[in-house]
Design a protein around this motif. Sequence first.
Motif, PDB file in Angstrom:
ATOM      1  N   TRP A 130       0.833  -1.206   0.000  1.00  0.00           N
ATOM      2  CA  TRP A 130       0.000   0.000   0.000  1.00  0.00           C
ATOM      3  C   TRP A 130       0.870   1.259   0.000  1.00  0.00           C
ATOM      4  O   TRP A 130       0.647   2.187  -0.769  1.00  0.00           O
ATOM      5  CB  TRP A 130      -0.928  -0.019   1.206  1.00  0.00           C
ATOM      6  CG  TRP A 130      -1.931   1.086   1.207  1.00  0.00           C
ATOM      7  CD1 TRP A 130      -1.886   2.247   1.922  1.00  0.00           C
ATOM      8  CD2 TRP A 130      -3.144   1.146   0.450  1.00  0.00           C
ATOM      9  NE1 TRP A 130      -2.986   3.011   1.662  1.00  0.00           N
ATOM     10  CE2 TRP A 130      -3.774   2.356   0.760  1.00  0.00           C
ATOM     11  CE3 TRP A 130      -3.747   0.282  -0.456  1.00  0.00           C
ATOM     12  CZ2 TRP A 130      -4.984   2.736   0.196  1.00  0.00           C
ATOM     13  CZ3 TRP A 130      -4.963   0.661  -1.019  1.00  0.00           C
ATOM     14  CH2 TRP A 130      -5.561   1.879  -0.692  1.00  0.00           C
ATOM     15  N   THR A 133       2.830   1.891  -3.265  1.00  0.00           N
ATOM     16  CA  THR A 133       2.024   2.442  -4.362  1.00  0.00           C
ATOM     17  C   THR A 133       1.394   3.779  -3.980  1.00  0.00           C
ATOM     18  O   THR A 133       0.535   4.278  -4.701  1.00  0.00           O
ATOM     19  CB  THR A 133       0.912   1.463  -4.763  1.00  0.00           C
ATOM     20  OG1 THR A 133       0.045   1.246  -3.659  1.00  0.00           O
ATOM     21  CG2 THR A 133       1.494   0.150  -5.259  1.00  0.00           C
ATOM     22  N   ARG A 136      -2.379   4.082  -4.035  1.00  0.00           N
ATOM     23  CA  ARG A 136      -3.078   4.073  -5.318  1.00  0.00           C
ATOM     24  C   ARG A 136      -2.647   2.859  -6.151  1.00  0.00           C
ATOM     25  O   ARG A 136      -1.995   2.998  -7.178  1.00  0.00           O
ATOM     26  CB  ARG A 136      -2.794   5.358  -6.081  1.00  0.00           C
ATOM     27  CG  ARG A 136      -3.254   6.602  -5.362  1.00  0.00           C
ATOM     28  CD  ARG A 136      -3.027   7.830  -6.207  1.00  0.00           C
ATOM     29  NE  ARG A 136      -3.214   9.048  -5.478  1.00  0.00           N
ATOM     30  CZ  ARG A 136      -4.367   9.578  -5.138  1.00  0.00           C
ATOM     31  NH1 ARG A 136      -5.480   8.966  -5.461  1.00  0.00           N
ATOM     32  NH2 ARG A 136      -4.442  10.712  -4.478  1.00  0.00           N
TER      33      ARG A 136
END
Length: 153
Positions: A130, A133, A136
């Motif tokens: 998480w 990224t 996203r």
Amino acid sequence: MTTQVERVDRQVTYVSVRNWLLAALSVSSGAVDAISFLALGKVFTAFMTGNVAFLGMGIAGHPDAPRIVSVLASMAGFAGGVYLTTRIIRHSNQSAADEGEQATGAVWPRPTTFALGISLLPQLCFLAIWFATSGRPGDNLIPVLLAVWALAT
């Protein structure tokens, strides 16, 4: 020497602690489901009945159904978590029975605590992905996140 009243009081305390911990686990599971539903494509990680309904909607071609691959990833992760936890608990209960001991623990048996501790590993993997990224994840990574989070649930 411990009196009977002290043992009963201690047992009541253990039960009270266990009940609060179970309530906290239920709330956290619901929170994880809410987050996964809202942020990861309208798929659950713990509420498998809902995912079965979504799977049926997807197979039937309903336009508002979540992606089938996401639903299946979540269901597979959940099944994997159930399998692993069952193996941990069953193996330790058989070991205790073989040794003529009863599995004991202050709040619940030690294997349960061990299984809950192991469930932190997929949670940490989810968190790492998480953050990597920036919150996203792409469409190809969402099923992986769902499977990892469902494994921990």
